[in-house]
Scaffold this active site. Structure first.
Site, PDB file in Angstrom:
ATOM      1  CG  MET A 193      -1.720  -1.248   1.388  1.00 38.41           C
ATOM      2  SD  MET A 193      -2.727  -1.560  -0.069  1.00 38.41           S
ATOM      3  CE  MET A 193      -3.476  -3.120   0.369  1.00 38.41           C
ATOM      4  CB  CYS A 194       2.037   3.179  -2.212  1.00 40.02           C
ATOM      5  SG  CYS A 194       2.785   1.538  -2.351  1.00 40.02           S
ATOM      6  NE  ARG A 195      -2.166   6.391   0.499  1.00 45.84           N
ATOM      7  CZ  ARG A 195      -3.463   6.104   0.701  1.00 45.84           C
ATOM      8  NH1 ARG A 195      -4.271   6.985   1.303  1.00 45.84           N
ATOM      9  NH2 ARG A 195      -3.947   4.955   0.296  1.00 45.84           N
ATOM     10  CB  VAL A 240       5.507   8.000  -0.519  1.00 45.07           C
ATOM     11  CG1 VAL A 240       6.164   9.345  -0.775  1.00 45.07           C
ATOM     12  CG2 VAL A 240       4.030   8.175  -0.188  1.00 45.07           C
ATOM     13  CG  ASN A 266      -2.648   3.021  -3.052  1.00 52.60           C
ATOM     14  OD1 ASN A 266      -2.291   2.208  -2.205  1.00 52.60           O
ATOM     15  ND2 ASN A 266      -3.683   3.825  -2.906  1.00 52.60           N
TER      16      ASN A 266
END
Lengths: 307, 307, 307, 307
Positions: free
Chosen positions: D1-3, D88, D133
């Site tokens: 999971m990310c942004r 990120v 993401n």
């Protein structure tokens, strides 16, 4: 000991000279020819200006070697810059290998008050770039003494631990208020006074037998000063070369595309980036290269009074 | 601000407490609970002793975060150590993030003469480890002054730029010749004199309103000293806890396997590694924890005379 | 192309052979002599066993060059190991430079079920270490085909992108259940079947003109197998040397301290670590070195049936 | 999971939205609010276009966390870009943390022949950027199957090991020849066919109970497509927001300087970069955002036929 290259001229794509020449600075990270050890693998850095976008240069410093750096390969084709400075590092024994010790160092106009109120990571205005190839004789003792001679604003601006960054702090101290808008003479004078200062300290701390080598390069984005200096008792000085041409374009492996009678573009480099005697000449020991804002390139003796 | 953990007791596999507890130091790199910001992601380090193999500790410091570090996951199961010190870093604003600024710092007995003749990368003998959680009030000015107070041998041993490493240099200076074979009192005294010294400098430079927090941990591989200190005008002090048990083994999530009446093993930690009130107690503000060579663990007020 | 070194013998301090010899593996990271390019600066790694502590080896892999790595300098003096394997990397063009592509690779007994239930970072049991110097001819196409030949448990264990790690997956597949407790013959056979398999694939994909070089080293912590292999149409093979002595201790620069008539300790290395003809001999092309659990060292022709 | 965050609009200084907003993507590296775990510290990346300089984007990817990255702080003020994509990373368990696994991934038109003849580090032409993401359900088995479905040119272009990069390879395969000059519909179609493909594979490998989340972002430097997708049996979908304004300038903390009735500039982001309900709206689950070359921004249901 290290290798560096500086460019001054018509805006050029950053990758043109960084990667394309057969003896580019990236090539020199593994195969330097004019120093006994061919390897400059202790990190590297590139700083460049785009004056219409920012008075401050971009600075990219990476502790991994230049040759395997993929980021700069993918960034540099999108950069067009009239002045840049790149450096591959061979760390002096005992000096740490990390990004803050990679060259070029950014610096310039700043005040202590400013510095404290702003973003702690990128403080003040940094309009200068500085790189160094060589070593300050007796550097540990000299650096300790040199620190004591620095005003707070320059003392606190030091982020790493190299003799080079300390010398740059002294350059900025000699520049003083001129850092905001220096003339070429201001830059030359600050570098020469720094060499004198460091050399006096070297003798003061009893390191007369440990000579200094100071090939430095300083730019404010419009002018470039580079030196080839070695103490009188040094066997030799680090090499320095200056190349002038109408422009540096990778066509035909430079040879044909370059008008050697032109002089719009200047490259100052530890080693020539390609073979062409019409373009390159050696800078003699204890001389300096200056490139004025209009591109005028001169090689002249250093005006330093050293012990 | 950071988190640290120290162990003293029967030799333990390094991974046991580093990874296995539900609130291990590696867990604290992302989820610290006793400071406002849960993240300690600006590098980390582990130092450990195996005295029958070397008087000097192993030191592993890495600028990447603890949670994704695979090297220590694969090294720690092969290490059996009676004393170790680990630290996860949350860099103070303005302080660089690189390995030389990661804790713990190695240090100890050394002479300038020795230092110069030996391998420049690992100089002298380093039998001490030091870590710090907190910040020195007015640290830039204090650090400049502190540097001036250091003898050459301690000045030149500094490799990074943190206030913490500078404080450690002062600890070593106060230790003096005792660094070669210190008693517990020597270690306590050096830490307390350092706190006093730093606090005096803080007032001298006009930073009275900028309080110091100094949770430090110092070990020579046989003894451990840790402090929980904050200036009088600090709202609070960084947390510190001490855990004692017959041993720390991951069976049954610690709860059953630990004999809380035993005291052969001591852990000093910014935050308890697991929940068990029989094992852990808080260290009061301005107190210190000492663990003697025989394992005797005491909590006592700091004996410091600060402005 | 790379350099590696393996040790088998009485427990030795890890730093002894890693750093002390005049042509140590760390020295070979900058100054390899027996390959055209002296630089092996694309990361490095060390794996070692301490069988009384864990059946799995410690593995340290770092993308930064060996020569400036301070962690291993400070860890290795505390390690005593009867078997270890170290490798400095010169990445093949197009292969990424990151830790997961550094050698040695850990592997061994594991099951898919196990793997999924356990810590995702360090999965299964890894009792083997593998390193490779050379290149698989036609490697992209060969690797694609090779992947298809792998059972899930070996396919999913691959973490990086090198041809070397893919070859190791195939070694493990040939080992099969024997990976849990292999004989020396099991190890030899798995390596030889892997060479045959890869060479058949190479011809199948039409890369007959692109020869393979496979100097590999495989160990389970008790036995060592190393090969010097090159396809028939290769101009030459990567170099390989074996050294035998009563022990390898840095006294007197090895020469005097080593009893060349002894054979308790064996070193297999891409290049000899020091000059002493009584200790070192070349491994001929298409031969293998085996070191049995009892230290018996043999050099014999590879038993491979290749196209 | 990310942004992630993507920008499309009038050329903007890269640092404006990267750092200045109170909830910028760099801020989201430590303090994400719309996922359970606030930390996205496993590396980051930024890709940007300057079409008048190069058809290929610059790509900067760094394994160290965004918050302590000084290079991008010093490069971004010199970049002016009409389209960029930043990400990120919070690595899925078991996926390696290194630069080649950082997003965005570059890709696009290339041929196998081209690829083999050119610089091995930067192969082919890369005119697309892709970020993800979420996680592909049953990803190991799905990725193995997915690899088999890839033509050589896309298979060999994969450099890392994430499910995300494999999905991007499939996107490029669906794009086919259109990659050289895609329409917005081409991009949408390639993403939708990829989601269908991956979801079919997920069911085929028996991972029906392991739902996929696929918030992806794809751009060719002129158009942007982003999705908010989750399998039917997923409890929720990763968040996605779209912001439109006359422009995004840091004056007055955005609120006053932004004309919310304007729509020249579009930002697509996992989380809103600042609070202003006039600018931001949620993208519903299983919808997509498209930004056409002329800036027209639409939110519409995904047209996917999934099991």
């Amino acid at each position: 000991m290290c290798r560096f290259v500086a460019y001054h001229g018509p805006p050029i794509r950053l990758d043109e000279l960084l990667y394309a020449p057969e003896h580019s600075i990236v090539q020199q990270s593994t195969d330097a020819r004019e120093r006994p050890e061919p390897l400059n693998g202790d990190g590297w850095g590139v700083g460049w200006y785009e004056p219409e976008r920012s008075p401050e240069p971009a600075v990219y410093r990476e502790v991994r070697p230049a040759w395997s750096d993929e980021n700069m390969r993918r960034i540099s084709p999108l950069v067009e810059t009239p002045v840049y400075l790149a450096h591959v590092r061979a760390a002096s024994p005992g000096l740490a290998v990390h990004e803050r010790n990679c060259h070029p160092f950014p610096g310039g106009e700043r005040t202590l008050e400013d510095r404290r109120d702003r973003d702690p990571v990128v403080e003040g205005r940094h309009e200068l770039l500085f790189a160094h190839n060589g070593v300050i004789g007796g550097y540990r003792d000299v650096v300790r003494r040199l620190r004591e001679d620095l005003a707070d604003e320059h003392y606190f601006a030091i982020r790493g631990s190299t003799d080079s960054e300390h010398a740059f702090a002294l350059v900025q101290q000699y520049l003083g208020d001129a850092a905001a808008d220096p003339t070429l003479d201001d830059l030359v004078d600050a570098v020469e006074r720094t060499i004198e200062h460091v050399e006096r300290l070297r003798v003061d701390v009893g390191a007369r037998d440990d000579p200094t080598e100071a090939n430095v390069c300083l730019t404010d984005g419009e002018r470039v000063v580079a030196t080839r200096y070695a103490s009188a008792n040094a066997d030799s000085a680090q090499t320095l070369h200056v190349g002038e041409a109408s422009g540096f374009v990778a066509d035909d492996e430079y040879a044909g595309a370059v008008d050697p009678d032109g002089n719009a573009a200047t490259v100052v480099a530890s080693e020539p980036l390609f073979a062409d005697d019409r373009v390159w000449r050696d800078v003699p020991r204890n001389h300096r290269v200056t490139v004025a804002a209009d591109g005028t390139t001169r090689v002249a003796p250093l005006d330093v009074d050293v012990p």
